[in-house]
Each structure stands twice: as C-alpha cells, then as structure tokens.
Design a protein around this motif. Structure first.
Motif, mmCIF file in Angstrom:
data_model
loop_
_atom_site.group_PDB
_atom_site.id
_atom_site.type_symbol
_atom_site.label_atom_id
_atom_site.label_comp_id
_atom_site.label_asym_id
_atom_site.label_seq_id
_atom_site.Cartn_x
_atom_site.Cartn_y
_atom_site.Cartn_z
ATOM 1 N N ILE A 148 0.840 -1.232 0.236
ATOM 2 C CA ILE A 148 -0.036 -0.213 0.175
ATOM 3 C C ILE A 148 0.805 1.265 0.348
ATOM 4 C CG2 ILE A 148 -1.471 1.214 1.431
ATOM 5 C CD1 ILE A 148 -2.860 -1.290 2.414
ATOM 6 N N ALA A 149 2.012 0.968 1.094
ATOM 7 C CA ALA A 149 2.968 2.701 0.688
ATOM 8 C C ALA A 149 3.858 2.589 -0.387
ATOM 9 C CB ALA A 149 3.919 1.821 1.846
ATOM 10 N N LYS A 191 1.199 4.131 -2.782
ATOM 11 C CA LYS A 191 0.938 6.137 -1.906
ATOM 12 C C LYS A 191 2.336 6.679 -2.865
ATOM 13 C CE LYS A 191 -2.146 4.975 1.515
ATOM 14 N NZ LYS A 191 -1.582 5.195 3.253
ATOM 15 N N LYS A 192 3.937 6.042 -2.592
ATOM 16 C CA LYS A 192 4.513 6.344 -3.460
ATOM 17 C C LYS A 192 5.079 6.725 -4.398
ATOM 18 C CE LYS A 192 10.154 5.641 -2.903
ATOM 19 N NZ LYS A 192 10.479 4.681 -2.427
ATOM 20 N N GLY A 241 2.905 7.225 -7.167
ATOM 21 C CA GLY A 241 1.077 7.359 -7.739
ATOM 22 C C GLY A 241 0.602 6.399 -8.019
ATOM 23 N N PRO A 279 -4.889 3.523 -1.662
ATOM 24 C CA PRO A 279 -4.007 4.320 -2.725
ATOM 25 C C PRO A 279 -5.391 4.768 -3.405
ATOM 26 C CG PRO A 279 -2.944 2.364 -2.555
ATOM 27 C CD PRO A 279 -4.129 2.342 -2.066
ATOM 28 N N ASP A 280 -5.274 6.045 -4.203
ATOM 29 C CA ASP A 280 -6.271 6.602 -4.680
ATOM 30 C C ASP A 280 -6.740 5.769 -6.081
ATOM 31 O OD1 ASP A 280 -5.539 8.876 -3.270
ATOM 32 O OD2 ASP A 280 -4.389 9.491 -4.662
ATOM 33 N N THR A 324 -7.624 1.595 -5.801
ATOM 34 C CA THR A 324 -7.152 0.476 -5.720
ATOM 35 C C THR A 324 -9.218 -0.634 -5.942
ATOM 36 O OG1 THR A 324 -6.667 1.467 -3.342
ATOM 37 C CG2 THR A 324 -7.585 -0.875 -3.455
#
Length: 294
Positions: free
Chosen positions: A153-154, A157-158, A160, A184-185, A187
């Motif tokens: 998940i990280a 996000k990292k 994008g 995340p935006d 998913t």
C-alpha cells in the motif's frame, strides 16, 4: 529483465481433460482492456508467445493487458513485457501467499525493495497483486501477509500508481486494513469475490471492482449480485488468465482474447448494450492505469 517471450512457470494439467485453446469469440466493436492477466504462465497445447497472445486479443477488440505479478521473477517479467509491447502495462508485487515464504527465508525486505525499484518504471502502473488470503495461508503466515500488504500500500502511494488487491476469504480484514492504513487513490479488487453488501461498501469507498470469468459460473450468484449493485464507473473486467475461463469453456486455457465472452455476459446481466458497457470499461481502465501507449 527476464525475456518476456519465455514463460516463468507452467499451469498444472492435473484433472484437466481439454487443454486446447478455445476458438475466438465474436469481436467487440468497442475495444476494452484485460486489467489482470498472468501471461508469464504457460498453459494449453500451444506455447503462445507474448506477441501471439496480444495479437489474438487485439483481433477481437482487446486493446491491452495489465500483466499482474506475484513474486520477484514474475514482476521483472511484467516490466520486461511492458517495455517490449505498448499493449502491456505492468503490475508488480509479492503475492500474499508468497509473502510468508519470503519472510521465512529472511528475504521479504529484499523483495519489497525490488518492488520499489520496479514500481518506479514508467510502464509499471500498479502494485499487484497484493492483499490477504486466509484460504491458503494459515495463522502462522498471516503476520507476514499483513506486513507485506501494508508495505505494498505504501509503495502504491509513494509512486502514485494503482493497487490490485487479492482478497480470498479475508474480506473484512482487507477492508479494515484499507481503512486503518489508508487506501491508494486507485484501488482495485481484482477478481472480486465478495457479495452485494461488500460491493456497496467498496464502491462507496471509491474502490474499483474487477470481474473475471467466474462471474459466469453457475455457483457464483454472489458475484452477479455484486455486479448488479456496482456503479458502472467502478467496474473493470479481467481474465486472471490462464485461470477462470468463462462458461461454457471452463477447464480449458484462458487468455485475454476470451474477454468478450465475459463482457457480453456482464452486459446481459446489467441490462445494458455491449457497446455502452465496453465504452465504460475502457474509460474506467484508463482512469485507473493511464493510457497504454504512453
């Protein structure tokens, strides 16, 4: 990178009677995308190359494929395939059932670092497949699954990019993790396996639900119920090839060129025209992963 013309592994033939690739279905008039396939897995009586798989798909209106991964080798293969052919985008990850194996070998951190590197590639548009699987992984392996899932998940996000979730008999735990950690935006629940209540919860949270060939299975009324309540702008389609070949071809090899069967079935279930659904599926896919040729 691995040469994407070479298969990484083979699908088991145990208990399967017909290994012929099915005939091509009627082409779609509005192209769509297969948003989750494993073309690195050899199956069937023909050893199709990456280009042959994609050519067959394109001939029936499947414009591109998101190549999903589950370990280091398949993730590297996915990026190599996406580099080679503009019809492919890569998704990279350690599968939840493989995370405990990497952890037991003391290699989970190393594997996650490699995913971080591969996620930075411009042709990598998703982290996937990651998530939780309480069907194949028992209690001792689940802490590693949670650790891996949260790390993925990280990474999404990292970088994008989108995230594709594998969720098997772990619905509540997956949803709870997304709430606790923050999703995340973009998913995607790959091969959605929940019911209509879960579909409403996921769609309300802004997640995408991807339906595979098993939505056509006689015993999968829960998936058809879920499809009925999912807003059109949250629906995606996939093969999960070489698995989950749609009815009436169950047991035979699956491939992206069979997506039209599932699309037509979904359109009939939803009571919409095939072209209308196809346009929405294509728009949703590009919204999640970006343009394939870029």
């Amino acid at each position: 990178m691995s040469e994407p013309e070479t298969y990484v592994r083979e699908r088991s033939t145990s208990g399967r009677k017909d290994l012929r690739y099915p005939p091509a279905p009627e082409p779609l008039t509005v192209p769509v995308y297969d948003n989750h396939a494993h073309l690195e897995i050899a199956d069937g009586d023909e050893q199709l190359s990456l280009a042959e798989q994609l050519d067959r798909a394109q001939a029936v209106g499947i414009a591109g494929v998101v190549q999903a991964s589950g370990d280091i080798e398949s993730s590297r293969w996915a990026v190599a395939a996406a580099e080679q052919d503009p019809r492919v985008l890569a998704a990279v990850a350690i599968h939840p059932n493989d995370a405990p194996t990497y952890a037991a070998a003391g290699r989970l951190d190393e594997a996650l670092a490699i995913m971080d590197e591969l996620a930075a590639h411009p042709r990598t548009r998703a982290i996937g497949e990651t998530g939780l699987d309480f069907f194949r992984t028992d209690e001792p392996g689940r802490p590693a699954q949670f650790e891996s899932f949260e790390a993925h998940i990280a990474l999404a996000k990292k970088h994008g990019i989108a995230m594709q979730i594998h969720d098997r008999e772990a619905h509540d735990a997956v949803l709870d993790t997304l709430i606790r950690v923050g999703a995340p935006d973009r998913t995607v629940f790959h091969c959605f396996s929940g019911d209509d209540a879960m579909a409403r919860t996921a769609a309300d949270a802004g997640y995408y639900l991807s339906f595979a060939g098993n939505v056509t299975f006689k015993n999968a009324q829960n998936l058809r119920d879920a499809l009925q309540v999912t807003p059109l702008d949250r629906i995606l389609v996939e093969t999960d090839a070489p698995f989950l070949t749609p009815v009436p071809l169950r047991g035979r090899p699956n491939a992206p060129y069979l997506v039209p069967i599932t699309v037509r079935f979904m359109a009939a279930e939803l009571g919409v025209e095939v072209d209308e659904l196809s346009m929405q599926l294509a728009a949703n896919t590009v919204a999640v992963y970006g343009a394939f040729g870029d």
